[in-house]
Design a protein around this motif. Sequence first.
Motif, mmCIF file in Angstrom:
data_model
loop_
_atom_site.group_PDB
_atom_site.id
_atom_site.type_symbol
_atom_site.label_atom_id
_atom_site.label_comp_id
_atom_site.label_asym_id
_atom_site.label_seq_id
_atom_site.Cartn_x
_atom_site.Cartn_y
_atom_site.Cartn_z
ATOM 1 N N VAL A 11 59.595 2.041 89.524
ATOM 2 C CA VAL A 11 58.238 2.543 89.710
ATOM 3 C C VAL A 11 58.189 3.906 89.032
ATOM 4 C CG1 VAL A 11 56.480 3.270 91.368
ATOM 5 C CG2 VAL A 11 57.973 1.324 91.898
ATOM 6 N N MET A 12 57.317 4.048 88.043
ATOM 7 C CA MET A 12 57.145 5.303 87.322
ATOM 8 C C MET A 12 55.864 5.953 87.848
ATOM 9 S SD MET A 12 59.659 5.009 85.331
ATOM 10 C CE MET A 12 60.636 3.975 84.293
ATOM 11 N N TYR A 13 56.005 7.038 88.597
ATOM 12 C CA TYR A 13 54.872 7.695 89.251
ATOM 13 C C TYR A 13 54.630 9.057 88.629
ATOM 14 C CZ TYR A 13 52.235 10.024 92.971
ATOM 15 O OH TYR A 13 51.297 10.715 93.677
ATOM 16 N N LYS A 14 53.390 9.320 88.266
ATOM 17 C CA LYS A 14 53.032 10.606 87.644
ATOM 18 C C LYS A 14 51.665 11.031 88.146
ATOM 19 C CE LYS A 14 53.369 13.790 84.377
ATOM 20 N NZ LYS A 14 54.359 14.812 84.327
ATOM 21 N N LEU A 43 66.558 2.450 87.754
ATOM 22 C CA LEU A 43 65.748 3.545 87.240
ATOM 23 C C LEU A 43 66.095 3.916 85.801
ATOM 24 C CD1 LEU A 43 65.687 5.829 90.404
ATOM 25 C CD2 LEU A 43 64.005 4.121 89.672
ATOM 26 N N ASP A 44 67.282 3.537 85.333
ATOM 27 C CA ASP A 44 67.715 3.900 83.979
ATOM 28 C C ASP A 44 67.180 2.969 82.913
ATOM 29 O OD1 ASP A 44 69.204 6.099 84.898
ATOM 30 O OD2 ASP A 44 70.891 4.782 85.386
ATOM 31 N N ASN A 45 67.263 1.667 83.147
ATOM 32 C CA ASN A 45 66.832 0.703 82.132
ATOM 33 C C ASN A 45 66.266 -0.559 82.800
ATOM 34 O OD1 ASN A 45 66.405 -0.360 79.593
ATOM 35 N ND2 ASN A 45 68.463 -1.198 79.434
ATOM 36 N N GLY A 97 59.758 -3.456 79.113
ATOM 37 C CA GLY A 97 60.291 -2.685 78.000
ATOM 38 C C GLY A 97 59.778 -1.268 77.869
ATOM 39 N N PHE A 98 59.276 -0.680 78.918
ATOM 40 C CA PHE A 98 58.697 0.668 78.867
ATOM 41 C C PHE A 98 59.732 1.703 78.401
ATOM 42 C CE2 PHE A 98 57.407 4.654 81.125
ATOM 43 C CZ PHE A 98 56.176 4.839 80.508
ATOM 44 N N ASN A 99 60.917 1.679 78.983
ATOM 45 C CA ASN A 99 61.946 2.654 78.606
ATOM 46 C C ASN A 99 62.440 2.429 77.184
ATOM 47 O OD1 ASN A 99 61.614 3.476 81.209
ATOM 48 N ND2 ASN A 99 63.775 3.461 81.733
ATOM 49 N N SER A 100 62.594 1.191 76.779
ATOM 50 C CA SER A 100 63.083 0.903 75.427
ATOM 51 C C SER A 100 62.070 1.299 74.355
ATOM 52 C CB SER A 100 63.459 -0.571 75.284
ATOM 53 O OG SER A 100 62.315 -1.388 75.416
ATOM 54 N N LEU A 101 60.811 1.494 74.752
ATOM 55 C CA LEU A 101 59.765 1.930 73.827
ATOM 56 C C LEU A 101 59.418 3.403 74.076
ATOM 57 C CD1 LEU A 101 57.552 -1.280 73.866
ATOM 58 C CD2 LEU A 101 58.979 -0.450 71.985
ATOM 59 N N SER A 102 60.406 4.185 74.473
ATOM 60 C CA SER A 102 60.284 5.636 74.673
ATOM 61 C C SER A 102 59.152 6.027 75.611
ATOM 62 C CB SER A 102 60.118 6.341 73.321
ATOM 63 O OG SER A 102 61.230 6.107 72.501
ATOM 64 N N GLY A 103 58.933 5.239 76.624
ATOM 65 C CA GLY A 103 57.884 5.561 77.594
ATOM 66 C C GLY A 103 56.504 5.605 76.960
ATOM 67 N N PHE A 104 56.307 4.836 75.882
ATOM 68 C CA PHE A 104 55.039 4.753 75.129
ATOM 69 C C PHE A 104 54.648 6.090 74.514
ATOM 70 C CE2 PHE A 104 53.422 0.841 77.693
ATOM 71 C CZ PHE A 104 54.399 0.068 77.121
ATOM 72 N N ASN A 105 55.632 6.972 74.288
ATOM 73 C CA ASN A 105 55.411 8.229 73.592
ATOM 74 C C ASN A 105 55.655 7.968 72.110
ATOM 75 O OD1 ASN A 105 55.941 10.796 72.300
ATOM 76 N ND2 ASN A 105 56.054 11.674 74.353
ATOM 77 N N ILE A 106 54.607 8.005 71.311
ATOM 78 C CA ILE A 106 54.684 7.610 69.911
ATOM 79 C C ILE A 106 55.638 8.499 69.117
ATOM 80 C CG2 ILE A 106 53.360 7.324 67.781
ATOM 81 C CD1 ILE A 106 50.932 6.651 69.656
ATOM 82 N N ARG A 107 55.528 9.784 69.273
ATOM 83 C CA ARG A 107 56.394 10.695 68.501
ATOM 84 C C ARG A 107 57.863 10.526 68.866
ATOM 85 N NH1 ARG A 107 53.231 16.292 67.252
ATOM 86 N NH2 ARG A 107 51.555 15.299 66.103
ATOM 87 N N THR A 108 58.159 10.389 70.147
ATOM 88 C CA THR A 108 59.546 10.183 70.566
ATOM 89 C C THR A 108 60.064 8.855 70.041
ATOM 90 O OG1 THR A 108 59.106 11.451 72.574
ATOM 91 C CG2 THR A 108 61.073 10.081 72.571
#
Length: 174
Positions: A96-99, A129-131, A152-163
């Motif tokens: 669960v990714m909470y922000k 929590l890691d993968n 696949g959220f983590n494998s796609l850099s948390g949807f951060n395009i630049r990262t």
Amino acid sequence: EQRFVVDHMDGKAMHLIRVVDKSIPISQFVTRLMRHTLTTKHQETRFTHKILPMSHTCLSSMENLKKIAREAIDQFFAPEKETAKKAETKNSTFAVMYKTRGSKNQKMDRMDVINAVVDCMPEGFSVNLDNPDVSVLVQVIGRLTGVAVVAGFNSLSGFNIRTLLASTKTPETS
């Protein structure tokens, strides 16, 4: 007919893009967009840094969150239920990714939110929590809460395009 509507949020440089066309599954759309970015190694947008899908939204309250979390999770796993696949065969771990953003007066406790989402998960899943195979994204933005379930959220850099693009660069291309 309009497929998308942009709502300006109170936060700095944050916009909510609502998908009017219900035939577009937003979590799958954003995941495909990020995979395309990773494959082509090209940023299609000039100013967008991160894209977070919210397939279900509500006014921020624990009662509303539990309802939309259940809906989002059931919707994500509906194809597996129909084909009688067991959770342990494909997506066996989750996180669960909470922000929260701009929600200083928020009355929802972080652990209460996470536990409410965990209670909605199908049997057979374990926390990683890691993968994780599946991530349940919970975003609280002011009085709005959004939930999405993505693979696949983590494998796609948390949807951060630049990262994501920076992770694909080799020393020769930097």
